[in-house]
Design a protein around this motif. Structure first.
Motif, PDB file in Angstrom:
ATOM      1  N   MET A   1       0.470  -1.220  -0.204  1.00 17.69           N
ATOM      2  CA  MET A   1       0.467   0.166   0.105  1.00 17.69           C
ATOM      3  C   MET A   1       0.988   1.594  -0.121  1.00 17.69           C
ATOM      4  SD  MET A   1      -3.224   1.026   2.239  1.00 17.69           S
ATOM      5  CE  MET A   1      -3.668   2.650   2.327  1.00 17.69           C
ATOM      6  N   ALA A   2       0.533   2.088  -1.136  1.00 23.13           N
ATOM      7  CA  ALA A   2       1.139   3.660  -0.732  1.00 23.13           C
ATOM      8  C   ALA A   2       0.865   3.972   0.451  1.00 23.13           C
ATOM      9  CB  ALA A   2       0.609   4.319  -2.130  1.00 23.13           C
ATOM     10  N   ARG A   3       2.486   4.892   0.929  1.00 23.16           N
ATOM     11  CA  ARG A   3       2.479   5.853   1.962  1.00 23.16           C
ATOM     12  C   ARG A   3       2.651   7.313   1.112  1.00 23.16           C
ATOM     13  NH1 ARG A   3       7.792   3.898   4.451  1.00 23.16           N
ATOM     14  NH2 ARG A   3       8.127   3.888   1.973  1.00 23.16           N
ATOM     15  N   ALA A   4       1.887   7.768   2.501  1.00 24.18           N
ATOM     16  CA  ALA A   4       2.293   9.690   2.567  1.00 24.18           C
ATOM     17  C   ALA A   4       3.581  10.614   2.880  1.00 24.18           C
ATOM     18  CB  ALA A   4       1.028  10.294   1.607  1.00 24.18           C
ATOM     19  N   TRP A   5       3.874  11.232   1.900  1.00 23.58           N
ATOM     20  CA  TRP A   5       4.901  12.567   2.058  1.00 23.58           C
ATOM     21  C   TRP A   5       4.471  13.966   2.391  1.00 23.58           C
ATOM     22  CZ3 TRP A   5       7.992   9.166   4.816  1.00 23.58           C
ATOM     23  CH2 TRP A   5       7.893   7.662   4.817  1.00 23.58           C
ATOM     24  N   GLY A   6       4.825  14.366   2.492  1.00 18.39           N
ATOM     25  CA  GLY A   6       4.638  16.274   2.114  1.00 18.39           C
ATOM     26  C   GLY A   6       6.404  16.950   2.459  1.00 18.39           C
TER      27      GLY A   6
ATOM     28  N   ALA B   1      10.914   6.794   0.698  1.00 21.33           N
ATOM     29  CA  ALA B   1      10.019   7.041   0.046  1.00 21.33           C
ATOM     30  C   ALA B   1      10.030   6.069  -1.172  1.00 21.33           C
ATOM     31  CB  ALA B   1       9.468   7.751  -0.558  1.00 21.33           C
ATOM     32  N   ASP B   2       9.054   5.090  -1.294  1.00 18.07           N
ATOM     33  CA  ASP B   2       8.496   4.859  -2.861  1.00 18.07           C
ATOM     34  C   ASP B   2       8.407   5.558  -3.515  1.00 18.07           C
ATOM     35  OD1 ASP B   2       9.689   2.478  -1.505  1.00 18.07           O
ATOM     36  OD2 ASP B   2       7.130   1.459  -0.560  1.00 18.07           O
ATOM     37  N   ALA B   3       8.216   4.867  -5.214  1.00 20.92           N
ATOM     38  CA  ALA B   3       8.275   5.552  -6.333  1.00 20.92           C
ATOM     39  C   ALA B   3       7.080   5.917  -6.570  1.00 20.92           C
ATOM     40  CB  ALA B   3       8.811   4.973  -7.066  1.00 20.92           C
ATOM     41  N   ASP B   4       5.729   4.495  -5.939  1.00 25.14           N
ATOM     42  CA  ASP B   4       4.658   4.928  -6.126  1.00 25.14           C
ATOM     43  C   ASP B   4       3.873   6.144  -5.176  1.00 25.14           C
ATOM     44  OD1 ASP B   4       1.803   4.595  -7.883  1.00 25.14           O
ATOM     45  OD2 ASP B   4       1.848   3.057  -6.272  1.00 25.14           O
ATOM     46  N   ASP B   5       4.465   6.062  -3.367  1.00 21.14           N
ATOM     47  CA  ASP B   5       4.269   6.406  -2.563  1.00 21.14           C
ATOM     48  C   ASP B   5       3.331   8.160  -3.270  1.00 21.14           C
ATOM     49  OD1 ASP B   5       4.453   4.337  -0.953  1.00 21.14           O
ATOM     50  OD2 ASP B   5       7.120   5.808  -0.028  1.00 21.14           O
ATOM     51  N   ASP B   6       2.409   8.520  -2.513  1.00 22.72           N
ATOM     52  CA  ASP B   6       1.957  10.236  -2.710  1.00 22.72           C
ATOM     53  C   ASP B   6       2.801  10.992  -2.503  1.00 22.72           C
ATOM     54  OD1 ASP B   6      -0.590  10.147  -3.728  1.00 22.72           O
ATOM     55  OD2 ASP B   6      -1.243   9.136  -2.337  1.00 22.72           O
TER      56      ASP B   6
ATOM     57  N   TYR C   1       1.102  24.188  -9.461  1.00 19.93           N
ATOM     58  CA  TYR C   1       1.625  23.099  -9.451  1.00 19.93           C
ATOM     59  C   TYR C   1       2.121  23.144  -7.737  1.00 19.93           C
ATOM     60  CZ  TYR C   1       1.422  22.689 -14.665  1.00 19.93           C
ATOM     61  OH  TYR C   1       1.235  22.961 -15.947  1.00 19.93           O
ATOM     62  N   LEU C   2       2.111  24.191  -6.734  1.00 20.71           N
ATOM     63  CA  LEU C   2       2.637  24.103  -5.524  1.00 20.71           C
ATOM     64  C   LEU C   2       1.728  23.930  -4.844  1.00 20.71           C
ATOM     65  CD1 LEU C   2       5.478  26.884  -5.890  1.00 20.71           C
ATOM     66  CD2 LEU C   2       5.517  24.343  -6.073  1.00 20.71           C
ATOM     67  N   ALA C   3       0.373  23.175  -5.144  1.00 18.13           N
ATOM     68  CA  ALA C   3      -0.949  22.426  -4.410  1.00 18.13           C
ATOM     69  C   ALA C   3      -0.742  21.930  -4.907  1.00 18.13           C
ATOM     70  CB  ALA C   3      -1.756  23.775  -4.444  1.00 18.13           C
ATOM     71  N   GLY C   4      -0.327  20.502  -5.056  1.00 15.58           N
ATOM     72  CA  GLY C   4      -0.733  19.193  -5.636  1.00 15.58           C
ATOM     73  C   GLY C   4      -0.236  18.255  -4.424  1.00 15.58           C
ATOM     74  N   ARG C   5      -0.748  17.147  -5.243  1.00 16.08           N
ATOM     75  CA  ARG C   5      -0.461  16.014  -4.727  1.00 16.08           C
ATOM     76  C   ARG C   5       0.287  14.513  -5.509  1.00 16.08           C
ATOM     77  NH1 ARG C   5      -5.245  13.100  -3.802  1.00 16.08           N
ATOM     78  NH2 ARG C   5      -5.048  10.967  -5.306  1.00 16.08           N
ATOM     79  N   TYR C   6       1.309  14.368  -5.550  1.00 17.62           N
ATOM     80  CA  TYR C   6       2.343  14.048  -7.150  1.00 17.62           C
ATOM     81  C   TYR C   6       2.863  12.525  -6.433  1.00 17.62           C
ATOM     82  CZ  TYR C   6       2.067  18.116  -7.860  1.00 17.62           C
ATOM     83  OH  TYR C   6       2.115  19.953  -8.754  1.00 17.62           O
TER      84      TYR C   6
END
Length: 188
Positions: free
Chosen positions: A1-6, A87-92, A131-136
């Motif tokens: 399962m993908a994780r998320a970072w900020g 962090a993994d490539a598929d993480d958010d 672009y500086l308000a995004g989830r990638y």
């Protein structure tokens, strides 16, 4: 399962404001703290692309700054990504400009939106991608950043990504560049 970072960007000069924008306060919290708190609501860890800030000390917060400083947002993003090497490539990856007036609303909007192939970006009231308000997708962003990052335009990096877009109200995507904008956003 993908994780998320900020990542919270905050290494600029704040020239039009006349002083550090991320030190502006609302209800006793700095704009930097408001942004980090919003990101920590969805992310395991947040990297602040800025000199260290004492109000943000936490085991879930790191700092990174491009060397030399003031290389622009793309250089700040690259420096922050270096901290997230595990962090993994598929993480958010949630990416926020530090001067967004309502980072909590930006994060909530992005969290509820479907992610495109490479990510999701908010559109401002005029239809321009913020672009500086995004989830990638982390791997997509790493690939897009290949090569020289110093003084590179944000549009040149993010414009090539296959992004879903979400129309957002002006109050969601508003930023604070000037004292008048800060007062209008309830920041001191």
């Amino acid at each position: 399962m993908a994780r998320a970072w900020g990542i919270l960007l905050g290494g600029g000069r704040s020239a039009r404001m006349g002083h550090d924008k991320l030190a502006l306060t609302r209800d006793g919290q700095t704009l930097a703290a408001i942004g980090v708190t919003a990101l920590l609501g969805v992310a395991e860890h947040v990297v602040v692309s800025s000199p260290e800030r004492s109000e943000l000390v936490s085991r879930r917060v790191s700092f990174a700054l491009e060397d030399p400083p003031f290389g622009g947002p793309v250089a700040g993003i690259a420096a922050a990504l270096d901290v997230l090497a595990e962090a993994d490539a598929d993480d958010d990856l949630y990416l926020l400009a530090g001067d967004l007036a309502s980072p909590e609303r930006v994060v909530a909007t992005l969290a509820g939106a479907p992610r495109g192939v490479d990510g999701t970006v908010l559109l401002d009231h005029e239809g321009w991608p913020q672009y500086l308000a995004g989830r990638y997708r982390l791997g997509s962003l790493r690939s897009a950043l290949g090569g020289e990052v110093r003084d590179r335009s944000v549009r040149s990096v993010f414009g090539a990504l296959d992004l879903a877009s979400v129309q957002a109200a002006e109050s969601v995507t508003a930023d604070v560049d000037t004292p008048a904008q800060a007062r209008g956003a309830g920041l001191l």
